[in-house]
Motif scaffolding. Structure first.
Motif, PDB file in Angstrom:
ATOM      1  N   ILE A 125      -1.398  -5.850  -9.855  1.00 58.59           N
ATOM      2  CA  ILE A 125      -0.123  -6.454 -10.278  1.00 58.59           C
ATOM      3  C   ILE A 125       0.781  -6.642  -9.056  1.00 58.59           C
ATOM      4  N   GLY A 126       0.820  -5.639  -8.181  1.00 57.44           N
ATOM      5  CA  GLY A 126       1.599  -5.752  -6.951  1.00 57.44           C
ATOM      6  C   GLY A 126       1.124  -6.906  -6.085  1.00 57.44           C
ATOM      7  N   LEU A 127      -0.187  -7.074  -5.976  1.00 64.85           N
ATOM      8  CA  LEU A 127      -0.739  -8.196  -5.204  1.00 64.85           C
ATOM      9  C   LEU A 127      -0.334  -9.531  -5.819  1.00 64.85           C
ATOM     10  N   GLU A 128      -0.427  -9.611  -7.127  1.00 64.40           N
ATOM     11  CA  GLU A 128      -0.044 -10.853  -7.806  1.00 64.40           C
ATOM     12  C   GLU A 128       1.418 -11.191  -7.525  1.00 64.40           C
ATOM     13  N   LEU A 129       2.282 -10.186  -7.538  1.00 68.58           N
ATOM     14  CA  LEU A 129       3.693 -10.414  -7.247  1.00 68.58           C
ATOM     15  C   LEU A 129       3.908 -10.869  -5.802  1.00 68.58           C
ATOM     16  N   VAL A 130       3.166 -10.284  -4.881  1.00 70.67           N
ATOM     17  CA  VAL A 130       3.257 -10.689  -3.470  1.00 70.67           C
ATOM     18  C   VAL A 130       2.895 -12.165  -3.323  1.00 70.67           C
ATOM     19  N   TYR A 131       1.773 -12.540  -3.926  1.00 70.56           N
ATOM     20  CA  TYR A 131       1.324 -13.930  -3.794  1.00 70.56           C
ATOM     21  C   TYR A 131       2.213 -14.893  -4.568  1.00 70.56           C
ATOM     22  N   VAL A 152       0.839  -1.203   0.000  1.00 63.02           N
ATOM     23  CA  VAL A 152       0.000   0.000   0.000  1.00 63.02           C
ATOM     24  C   VAL A 152       0.873   1.251   0.000  1.00 63.02           C
ATOM     25  N   GLY A 153       1.878   1.281   0.867  1.00 67.50           N
ATOM     26  CA  GLY A 153       2.771   2.433   0.924  1.00 67.50           C
ATOM     27  C   GLY A 153       3.506   2.668  -0.381  1.00 67.50           C
ATOM     28  N   GLU A 154       4.014   1.600  -0.966  1.00 63.71           N
ATOM     29  CA  GLU A 154       4.740   1.714  -2.236  1.00 63.71           C
ATOM     30  C   GLU A 154       3.833   2.177  -3.364  1.00 63.71           C
ATOM     31  N   ARG A 155       2.679   1.548  -3.500  1.00 68.47           N
ATOM     32  CA  ARG A 155       1.765   1.898  -4.590  1.00 68.47           C
ATOM     33  C   ARG A 155       1.234   3.318  -4.401  1.00 68.47           C
ATOM     34  N   CYS A 156       0.977   3.700  -3.171  1.00 65.98           N
ATOM     35  CA  CYS A 156       0.503   5.051  -2.886  1.00 65.98           C
ATOM     36  C   CYS A 156       1.515   6.082  -3.366  1.00 65.98           C
ATOM     37  N   ASN A 157       2.769   5.870  -3.040  1.00 64.70           N
ATOM     38  CA  ASN A 157       3.823   6.800  -3.448  1.00 64.70           C
ATOM     39  C   ASN A 157       4.055   6.784  -4.955  1.00 64.70           C
ATOM     40  N   TYR A 158       4.249   5.600  -5.514  1.00 66.82           N
ATOM     41  CA  TYR A 158       4.600   5.495  -6.932  1.00 66.82           C
ATOM     42  C   TYR A 158       3.448   5.864  -7.858  1.00 66.82           C
ATOM     43  N   SER A 159       2.226   5.586  -7.427  1.00 70.45           N
ATOM     44  CA  SER A 159       1.067   5.873  -8.276  1.00 70.45           C
ATOM     45  C   SER A 159       0.426   7.221  -7.957  1.00 70.45           C
ATOM     46  N   ALA A 160       1.012   7.952  -7.024  1.00 67.07           N
ATOM     47  CA  ALA A 160       0.518   9.291  -6.654  1.00 67.07           C
ATOM     48  C   ALA A 160      -0.972   9.288  -6.338  1.00 67.07           C
ATOM     49  N   LYS A 215      -5.669   2.871 -13.736  1.00 68.73           N
ATOM     50  CA  LYS A 215      -4.245   2.526 -13.714  1.00 68.73           C
ATOM     51  C   LYS A 215      -3.777   2.218 -12.294  1.00 68.73           C
ATOM     52  N   GLN A 216      -4.222   2.990 -11.323  1.00 66.50           N
ATOM     53  CA  GLN A 216      -3.831   2.744  -9.936  1.00 66.50           C
ATOM     54  C   GLN A 216      -4.351   1.389  -9.463  1.00 66.50           C
ATOM     55  N   ARG A 217      -5.593   1.067  -9.822  1.00 67.26           N
ATOM     56  CA  ARG A 217      -6.149  -0.245  -9.451  1.00 67.26           C
ATOM     57  C   ARG A 217      -5.355  -1.372 -10.111  1.00 67.26           C
ATOM     58  N   VAL A 242     -11.424  -4.092   7.090  1.00 68.84           N
ATOM     59  CA  VAL A 242     -10.993  -4.454   5.745  1.00 68.84           C
ATOM     60  C   VAL A 242     -12.028  -4.015   4.714  1.00 68.84           C
ATOM     61  N   ASP A 243     -13.309  -4.227   4.999  1.00 66.93           N
ATOM     62  CA  ASP A 243     -14.352  -3.841   4.048  1.00 66.93           C
ATOM     63  C   ASP A 243     -14.366  -2.337   3.801  1.00 66.93           C
ATOM     64  N   ASP A 244     -14.054  -1.543   4.825  1.00 64.30           N
ATOM     65  CA  ASP A 244     -13.967  -0.089   4.645  1.00 64.30           C
ATOM     66  C   ASP A 244     -12.884   0.251   3.631  1.00 64.30           C
ATOM     67  N   ALA A 245     -11.740  -0.396   3.764  1.00 63.92           N
ATOM     68  CA  ALA A 245     -10.615  -0.131   2.857  1.00 63.92           C
ATOM     69  C   ALA A 245     -10.955  -0.556   1.434  1.00 63.92           C
ATOM     70  N   ARG A 246     -11.709  -1.636   1.302  1.00 67.56           N
ATOM     71  CA  ARG A 246     -12.090  -2.089  -0.043  1.00 67.56           C
ATOM     72  C   ARG A 246     -12.993  -1.071  -0.730  1.00 67.56           C
ATOM     73  N   LEU A 247     -13.783  -0.350   0.031  1.00 65.63           N
ATOM     74  CA  LEU A 247     -14.654   0.673  -0.539  1.00 65.63           C
ATOM     75  C   LEU A 247     -13.859   1.845  -1.123  1.00 65.63           C
ATOM     76  N   CYS A 248     -12.639   2.022  -0.667  1.00 65.79           N
ATOM     77  CA  CYS A 248     -11.791   3.116  -1.148  1.00 65.79           C
ATOM     78  C   CYS A 248     -11.365   2.908  -2.591  1.00 65.79           C
ATOM     79  N   GLU A 249     -11.456   1.680  -3.058  1.00 65.40           N
ATOM     80  CA  GLU A 249     -11.015   1.343  -4.414  1.00 65.40           C
ATOM     81  C   GLU A 249     -11.684   2.236  -5.461  1.00 65.40           C
TER      82      GLU A 249
END
Length: 112
Positions: free
Chosen positions: A101-107, A58-66, A94-96, A81-88
């Motif tokens: 992609i970041g999630l896929e790499l993590v998993y 989250v921190g990385e994507r927030c910074n890199y994706s502005a 592009k940010q999504r 968690v459901d609150d955070a999902r609503l932020c999507e």
């Protein structure tokens, strides 16, 4: 009038505490830390186990994706968690996609 009521004593005025007003909303680090806290308290043990890794993402994507101030504020204010999902919905396509992609790499890194 107040001096009369107090018995004539003069009171030194205490300065008002200065408040830091941030015009840009929450920071990416605040969003990351809140995600960490939310995930550490999640009902899903898999999310708890991955809390540190996912909050770093989250921190990385927030910074890199502005991320916008609205998106950062939403993620920083999430209580569950459901609150955070609503932020999507506040993220751009592009940010999504970048986050997915970041999630896929993590998993992928965790898979044997």
């Amino acid at each position: 009038m107040a001096a009369c009521w107090r018995g004539g004593e003069t009171a030194a005025e205490e300065p008002e505490p200065q408040r830091h007003v941030r015009g840009q909303g929450a920071t990416c680090d605040e969003a990351r830390l809140n995600v960490l806290d939310v995930l550490l308290h999640a009902a899903d043990p898999e999310l708890v186990k991955r809390a540190d890794t996912l909050s770093q993402l989250v921190g990385e994507r927030c910074n890199y994706s502005a991320w916008s101030s609205e998106l950062r504020r939403c993620v920083s204010g999430a209580k569950q968690v459901d609150d955070a999902r609503l932020c999507e919905k506040l993220a751009t396509d592009k940010q999504r996609k970048d986050f997915e992609i970041g999630l896929e790499l993590v998993y992928a890194k965790e898979s044997p």
